[in-house]
Scaffold this motif. Structure first.
Motif, PDB file in Angstrom:
ATOM      1  N   GLU A  76       0.845  -1.190   0.000  1.00 19.13           N
ATOM      2  CA  GLU A  76       0.000   0.000   0.000  1.00 19.13           C
ATOM      3  C   GLU A  76       0.882   1.243   0.000  1.00 19.13           C
ATOM      4  OE1 GLU A  76      -3.984  -0.806   2.321  1.00 19.13           O
ATOM      5  OE2 GLU A  76      -2.242  -1.361   3.542  1.00 19.13           O
ATOM      6  N   VAL A  77       0.629   2.114  -0.956  1.00 15.18           N
ATOM      7  CA  VAL A  77       1.380   3.365  -1.078  1.00 15.18           C
ATOM      8  C   VAL A  77       0.372   4.500  -1.172  1.00 15.18           C
ATOM      9  CG1 VAL A  77       2.998   4.690  -2.491  1.00 15.18           C
ATOM     10  CG2 VAL A  77       3.333   2.224  -2.192  1.00 15.18           C
ATOM     11  N   SER A  78       0.539   5.493  -0.301  1.00 16.47           N
ATOM     12  CA  SER A  78      -0.365   6.651  -0.293  1.00 16.47           C
ATOM     13  C   SER A  78       0.413   7.902  -0.666  1.00 16.47           C
ATOM     14  CB  SER A  78      -0.980   6.844   1.092  1.00 16.47           C
ATOM     15  OG  SER A  78      -1.736   5.717   1.459  1.00 16.47           O
ATOM     16  N   ASP A  79      -0.297   8.820  -1.324  1.00 14.99           N
ATOM     17  CA  ASP A  79       0.319  10.093  -1.689  1.00 14.99           C
ATOM     18  C   ASP A  79      -0.705  11.208  -1.545  1.00 14.99           C
ATOM     19  OD1 ASP A  79      -1.169  10.420  -4.217  1.00 14.99           O
ATOM     20  OD2 ASP A  79       0.125   8.840  -4.996  1.00 14.99           O
ATOM     21  N   ARG A  80      -0.288  12.428  -1.839  1.00 16.78           N
ATOM     22  CA  ARG A  80      -1.122  13.610  -1.624  1.00 16.78           C
ATOM     23  C   ARG A  80      -2.043  13.962  -2.788  1.00 16.78           C
ATOM     24  NH1 ARG A  80       3.809  14.816   0.782  1.00 16.78           N
ATOM     25  NH2 ARG A  80       3.591  15.309   2.990  1.00 16.78           N
ATOM     26  N   SER A  81      -1.907  13.307  -3.908  1.00 18.97           N
ATOM     27  CA  SER A  81      -2.673  13.691  -5.088  1.00 18.97           C
ATOM     28  C   SER A  81      -3.934  12.847  -5.262  1.00 18.97           C
ATOM     29  CB  SER A  81      -1.810  13.541  -6.344  1.00 18.97           C
ATOM     30  OG  SER A  81      -2.586  13.778  -7.497  1.00 18.97           O
ATOM     31  N   PRO A  82      -5.068  13.487  -5.560  1.00 18.98           N
ATOM     32  CA  PRO A  82      -6.280  12.722  -5.841  1.00 18.98           C
ATOM     33  C   PRO A  82      -6.332  12.219  -7.293  1.00 18.98           C
ATOM     34  CG  PRO A  82      -6.783  15.053  -5.905  1.00 18.98           C
ATOM     35  CD  PRO A  82      -5.330  14.928  -5.493  1.00 18.98           C
ATOM     36  N   ARG A  83      -5.367  12.632  -8.104  1.00 16.82           N
ATOM     37  CA  ARG A  83      -5.371  12.198  -9.515  1.00 16.82           C
ATOM     38  C   ARG A  83      -4.963  10.740  -9.623  1.00 16.82           C
ATOM     39  NH1 ARG A  83      -1.324  16.568 -11.412  1.00 16.82           N
ATOM     40  NH2 ARG A  83      -0.253  14.945 -10.327  1.00 16.82           N
ATOM     41  N   PRO A  84      -5.757   9.947 -10.332  1.00 12.41           N
ATOM     42  CA  PRO A  84      -5.382   8.535 -10.504  1.00 12.41           C
ATOM     43  C   PRO A  84      -4.235   8.398 -11.504  1.00 12.41           C
ATOM     44  CG  PRO A  84      -7.414   9.014 -11.681  1.00 12.41           C
ATOM     45  CD  PRO A  84      -7.051  10.265 -10.923  1.00 12.41           C
ATOM     46  N   PRO A  85      -3.433   7.358 -11.352  1.00 13.51           N
ATOM     47  CA  PRO A  85      -2.400   7.101 -12.350  1.00 13.51           C
ATOM     48  C   PRO A  85      -3.068   6.751 -13.680  1.00 13.51           C
ATOM     49  CG  PRO A  85      -2.236   5.570 -10.504  1.00 13.51           C
ATOM     50  CD  PRO A  85      -3.463   6.376 -10.309  1.00 13.51           C
ATOM     51  N   ARG A  86      -2.337   6.920 -14.749  1.00 12.76           N
ATOM     52  CA  ARG A  86      -2.920   6.569 -16.052  1.00 12.76           C
ATOM     53  C   ARG A  86      -1.869   5.929 -16.933  1.00 12.76           C
ATOM     54  NH1 ARG A  86      -1.966  10.866 -19.857  1.00 12.76           N
ATOM     55  NH2 ARG A  86      -0.876  12.551 -18.825  1.00 12.76           N
ATOM     56  N   HIS A  87      -2.385   5.117 -17.840  1.00 12.29           N
ATOM     57  CA  HIS A  87      -1.506   4.499 -18.835  1.00 12.29           C
ATOM     58  C   HIS A  87      -1.111   5.560 -19.851  1.00 12.29           C
ATOM     59  CE1 HIS A  87      -1.771   0.274 -17.716  1.00 12.29           C
ATOM     60  NE2 HIS A  87      -3.034   0.504 -17.407  1.00 12.29           N
ATOM     61  N   GLN A  88       0.176   5.686 -20.083  1.00 14.38           N
ATOM     62  CA  GLN A  88       0.670   6.597 -21.115  1.00 14.38           C
ATOM     63  C   GLN A  88       0.715   5.848 -22.432  1.00 14.38           C
ATOM     64  OE1 GLN A  88       0.971   9.640 -20.611  1.00 14.38           O
ATOM     65  NE2 GLN A  88       2.072  10.140 -18.757  1.00 14.38           N
ATOM     66  N   PRO A  89       0.401   6.522 -23.528  1.00 15.75           N
ATOM     67  CA  PRO A  89       0.552   5.854 -24.809  1.00 15.75           C
ATOM     68  C   PRO A  89       2.033   5.553 -25.059  1.00 15.75           C
ATOM     69  CG  PRO A  89      -0.248   8.120 -25.081  1.00 15.75           C
ATOM     70  CD  PRO A  89      -0.093   7.870 -23.619  1.00 15.75           C
ATOM     71  N   ALA A  90       2.281   4.400 -25.640  1.00 16.64           N
ATOM     72  CA  ALA A  90       3.660   4.023 -25.954  1.00 16.64           C
ATOM     73  C   ALA A  90       4.207   4.966 -27.012  1.00 16.64           C
ATOM     74  CB  ALA A  90       3.706   2.584 -26.452  1.00 16.64           C
ATOM     75  N   THR A  94       9.543   9.375 -26.553  1.00 16.52           N
ATOM     76  CA  THR A  94       9.388   9.986 -25.234  1.00 16.52           C
ATOM     77  C   THR A  94       9.821   8.991 -24.168  1.00 16.52           C
ATOM     78  OG1 THR A  94       7.487  11.200 -26.074  1.00 16.52           O
ATOM     79  CG2 THR A  94       7.761  11.136 -23.694  1.00 16.52           C
ATOM     80  N   PRO A  95      10.847   9.338 -23.391  1.00 11.96           N
ATOM     81  CA  PRO A  95      11.269   8.414 -22.330  1.00 11.96           C
ATOM     82  C   PRO A  95      10.260   8.380 -21.191  1.00 11.96           C
ATOM     83  CG  PRO A  95      12.538  10.435 -22.222  1.00 11.96           C
ATOM     84  CD  PRO A  95      11.656  10.540 -23.438  1.00 11.96           C
ATOM     85  N   GLY A  96      10.228   7.260 -20.503  1.00  9.31           N
ATOM     86  CA  GLY A  96       9.374   7.128 -19.321  1.00  9.31           C
ATOM     87  C   GLY A  96       7.912   6.925 -19.677  1.00  9.31           C
TER      88      GLY A  96
END
Length: 133
Positions: free
Chosen positions: A73-87, A91-93
């Motif tokens: 379990e990892v908590s952070d301060r942002s309410p924004r959900p992670p998202r899949h980046q287009p390959a 663009t690195p990362g």
């Protein structure tokens, strides 16, 4: 109300290396395949680094073994959900969330006041009882 997992001994600046070491300490007592340990450590690194890099900082970290699974379990301060980046080869990362959900397909997001908690679940193999002391 659900409260994000926090440890009283979580340092102000908790690094990926510290999170991986804590994870190693938790899983060392189990007879786990090396590939599973590696997967857990990669997911821990991704989630902790992403909390620092993209989500306004880490607020909680916990790893336990319970009910036949490893729970990260990892908590952070942002309410924004992670998202899949287009390959994109130019663009690195941008592959961290894809790595997390590939290695830990049972990954859940919980929003709460002050941010979010991501829970990654890894089922334990049936032959992984705690090691004898």
């Amino acid at each position: 109300m659900t409260v994000p997992p926090q440890k009283p001994d979580l340092p102000t600046r908790f690094t990926c290396a510290q999170a991986r070491e804590r994870a190693r300490q938790v899983v060392v007592g189990y007879n786990l395949p090396a590939v599973l340990v590696d997967d857990v450590l990669v997911v821990v690194s991704e989630l902790v680094s992403n909390a620092e890099r993209h989500a306004e900082g880490l607020t909680g970290f916990d790893i336990t073994v319970r009910a036949g699974q490893i729970v990260v379990e990892v908590s952070d301060r942002s309410p924004r959900p992670p998202r899949h980046q287009p390959a994109s080869p130019d663009t690195p990362g941008g592959f961290g969330w894809r790595v997390v959900t590939t290695l830990a397909p049972a990954t859940h997001l919980r929003l709460h006041p002050g941010g979010k908690t991501i829970t990654a679940l890894f089922p334990l193999p049936a032959s992984s009882p705690p090691a004898a002391s």
